[in-house]
Write an enzyme that holds these catalytic residues in place. Structure first.
Site, PDB file in Angstrom:
ATOM      1  N   HIS A  87       2.621  -3.487   6.903  1.00 11.49           N
ATOM      2  CA  HIS A  87       1.613  -2.409   6.579  1.00 11.49           C
ATOM      3  C   HIS A  87       1.729  -1.125   7.762  1.00 11.49           C
ATOM      4  O   HIS A  87       2.655  -1.417   8.574  1.00 11.49           O
ATOM      5  CB  HIS A  87       0.230  -3.173   6.493  1.00 11.49           C
ATOM      6  CG  HIS A  87       0.061  -3.912   5.061  1.00 11.49           C
ATOM      7  ND1 HIS A  87      -0.600  -3.288   4.378  1.00 11.49           N
ATOM      8  CD2 HIS A  87       0.435  -5.132   5.003  1.00 11.49           C
ATOM      9  CE1 HIS A  87      -0.738  -4.600   3.358  1.00 11.49           C
ATOM     10  NE2 HIS A  87       0.094  -5.299   3.675  1.00 11.49           N
ATOM     11  N   GLU A  99       0.899  -4.427  10.948  1.00  5.60           N
ATOM     12  CA  GLU A  99       0.439  -3.090  10.904  1.00  5.60           C
ATOM     13  C   GLU A  99       1.103  -2.355  11.867  1.00  5.60           C
ATOM     14  O   GLU A  99       1.102  -2.159  13.192  1.00  5.60           O
ATOM     15  CB  GLU A  99      -1.100  -2.848  11.392  1.00  5.60           C
ATOM     16  CG  GLU A  99      -1.929  -3.699  10.378  1.00  5.60           C
ATOM     17  CD  GLU A  99      -2.125  -2.849   9.017  1.00  5.60           C
ATOM     18  OE1 GLU A  99      -1.966  -1.810   8.958  1.00  5.60           O
ATOM     19  OE2 GLU A  99      -3.049  -3.549   8.045  1.00  5.60           O
ATOM     20  N   GLU A 143       1.976   3.920   2.982  1.00  4.00           N
ATOM     21  CA  GLU A 143       2.174   3.512   4.162  1.00  4.00           C
ATOM     22  C   GLU A 143       3.952   3.415   4.304  1.00  4.00           C
ATOM     23  O   GLU A 143       4.487   2.476   4.309  1.00  4.00           O
ATOM     24  CB  GLU A 143       1.630   2.004   4.354  1.00  4.00           C
ATOM     25  CG  GLU A 143       0.183   2.161   4.415  1.00  4.00           C
ATOM     26  CD  GLU A 143      -0.390   0.638   4.508  1.00  4.00           C
ATOM     27  OE1 GLU A 143       0.348  -0.340   4.500  1.00  4.00           O
ATOM     28  OE2 GLU A 143      -1.599   0.734   4.092  1.00  4.00           O
ATOM     29  N   HIS A 167       0.966  -0.940  -0.103  1.00  3.85           N
ATOM     30  CA  HIS A 167      -0.021  -0.048   0.022  1.00  3.85           C
ATOM     31  C   HIS A 167       1.031   1.194  -0.040  1.00  3.85           C
ATOM     32  O   HIS A 167       1.689   1.570   1.021  1.00  3.85           O
ATOM     33  CB  HIS A 167      -0.865   0.068   1.230  1.00  3.85           C
ATOM     34  CG  HIS A 167      -1.971  -0.806   1.125  1.00  3.85           C
ATOM     35  ND1 HIS A 167      -2.689  -1.590   2.280  1.00  3.85           N
ATOM     36  CD2 HIS A 167      -2.711  -1.411  -0.026  1.00  3.85           C
ATOM     37  CE1 HIS A 167      -3.490  -2.388   1.672  1.00  3.85           C
ATOM     38  NE2 HIS A 167      -3.667  -2.202   0.418  1.00  3.85           N
TER      39      HIS A 167
END
Length: 425
Positions: free
Chosen positions: A306, A381, A185, A182
């Site tokens: 992420h 994350e 990020e 992504h």
């Protein structure tokens, strides 16, 4: 021609072609709202907004009743949005009245491209070509230890470049680390490069063992086109850059051919979670999957980086059903989040993707686990926590090192537990 030389020539060609960029996107006077659907009817209203409006940027997926959903709203769209939320009796909170101002307050400190004489470091973020030049230098300076690898290609012709690290000089059980799928990020690729550097230079015994006991494959940028676009045009861009109708890009972490587009993704090309017209429609995911398939049997642990929210996640994203070895996943999870907490007290939570964060089919972690016999597959994350505002995707450069240090602490513990459970045998 060597791989390093041919890749360098290709990269220079892409840089030359990309010399002219579009006007930079700004978010002056855009509002940031946090809404919460308390029932299925309200959730359906938010889903309709997500799928039909190109003036609202959803920072969270609209999947679960009771989950907060952050939205960046264009000024002209605010009255319509508030009317819709009011009629549906959806509770909301204004978190920023000027998203651009909020973003500008965060010092990401991007390095000046190609700054002569300055060593690559983790006090700042880098553009793609600077990181690729650093990877190429590592391969040149560490023959027999660092091998430049091409994990795939992009729609705009870039390489998905990474390194294979064989510190022991011979093949060992494999760990594959992928970051930056992504585009917005930024902390994910920064942390990946930090880990590469530590594997090569650290004198800490646990890190030295991590480098010497495993063969590492690290791809800091799994979505290079998107990452370049976040630097040249739109800092909040998430997807690839493939053109679809009047919009661009598919979500490369909803595009993998494992229960593709079953849940937690969109069929609208303008959505940030657009799954693409078909599984592996994106050359990035197709070519990367082919590279991973060529390593089948060599990879025992898959890690995807992420941001943000401070979660550690494992399969599955398409269903609440749990992996057959979930007991082992939970053991690895427990030691990993305990380790991430020790240095700075940072708290991670998590569990299986579907229940811990939201339904999300077609992710790389699920594909690796579900089709490639990689029996241990995790998604981090990274910082900051889910309580952050728009700044969640704009982590200050001063936090790159601490975020990466605690991540490495966690991966050291993760690999040790995976080994204790016999997955590296």
């Amino acid at each position: 021609m060597s791989l390093t030389k041919s890749l360098l020539l290709a990269l220079l060609a892409v840089v030359a072609l990309a010399g002219v960029s579009a006007e930079r996107a700004r978010y002056d006077n855009y509002r940031l709202y946090k809404a919460n659907a308390e029932n299925a009817e309200q959730l359906a209203v938010l889903k309709q907004l997500e799928s039909s409006s190109d003036s609202i940027l959803f920072l969270d997926g609209v999947h679960i009743v009771g989950a907060d959903v952050k939205m960046v709203v264009a000024p002209h769209k605010v009255p319509d949005l508030l009317e819709i939320l009011g009629k549906a009796e959806i509770k909301y909170l204004l978190q920023s009245s000027d998203v651009q101002k909020t973003m500008d307050e965060i010092d990401e400190k991007v390095a000046m491209k190609g700054r002569a004489g300055e060593a690559y470091n983790w006090a700042q973020y880098y553009e793609l070509d600077d990181t690729y030049a650093w990877l190429q230098t590592l391969a040149i300076e560490n023959p027999g230890v660092v091998t430049l690898i091409e994990g795939g290609k992009t729609y705009q012709g870039r390489s998905i470049l990474g390194v294979k690290i064989t510190k022991s000089g011979k093949e060992k059980p494999g760990i594959f680390l992928e970051a930056g799928i992504h585009a917005r990020e930024w902390i994910a690729p920064a942390a990946a490069t930090y880990i590469i550097n530590q594997l090569l230079t650290s004198e800490v015994e646990a890190v030295k063992q991590l480098a010497e006991n495993y063969t590492w494959y690290v791809l800091p940028h799994a979505n290079p086109d998107g990452y370049v676009y976040t630097h040249t045009t739109d800092r909040m861009w998430r997807k690839t850059r493939t053109p679809y109708q009047s919009c661009f890009g598919a979500d490369p972490n909803r595009n993998w051919a494992f229960h593709w587009n079953e849940v937690g993704a969109s069929s609208n090309p303008c959505s940030d979670t657009y799954a693409g017209p078909s599984a592996f429609s994106e050359i990035e995911t197709l070519s990367l999957s082919n590279y991973l398939a060529s390593l089948k049997g060599k990879i025992q642990l898959y890690i995807s980086l992420h941001a943000y929210s401070q979660y550690l996640l494992y399969p599955y994203g398409h269903t609440g059903d749990l992996p057959d070895n979930v007991a082992d996943f939970r053991k690895v999870y427990d030691v990993s989040i305990a380790a991430v907490n020790k240095r700075y007290g940072t708290t991670y939570t998590g569990g299986n993707i579907y229940d811990a964060i939201y339904p999300a089919a077609g992710a790389s972690v699920d594909w690796a686990y579900g089709t490639q016999d990689v029996r241990m597959a995790f998604c981090y994350e990274l910082r900051p926590s889910s309580n952050s505002l728009i700044t969640g995707f704009k982590l200050p450069a001063a936090q790159i090192v601490p975020a990466s240090e605690e991540l490495l602490d966690s991966i050291v513990a993760m690999a040790a537990e995976v080994n204790n459970l016999g997955y590296f045998n």
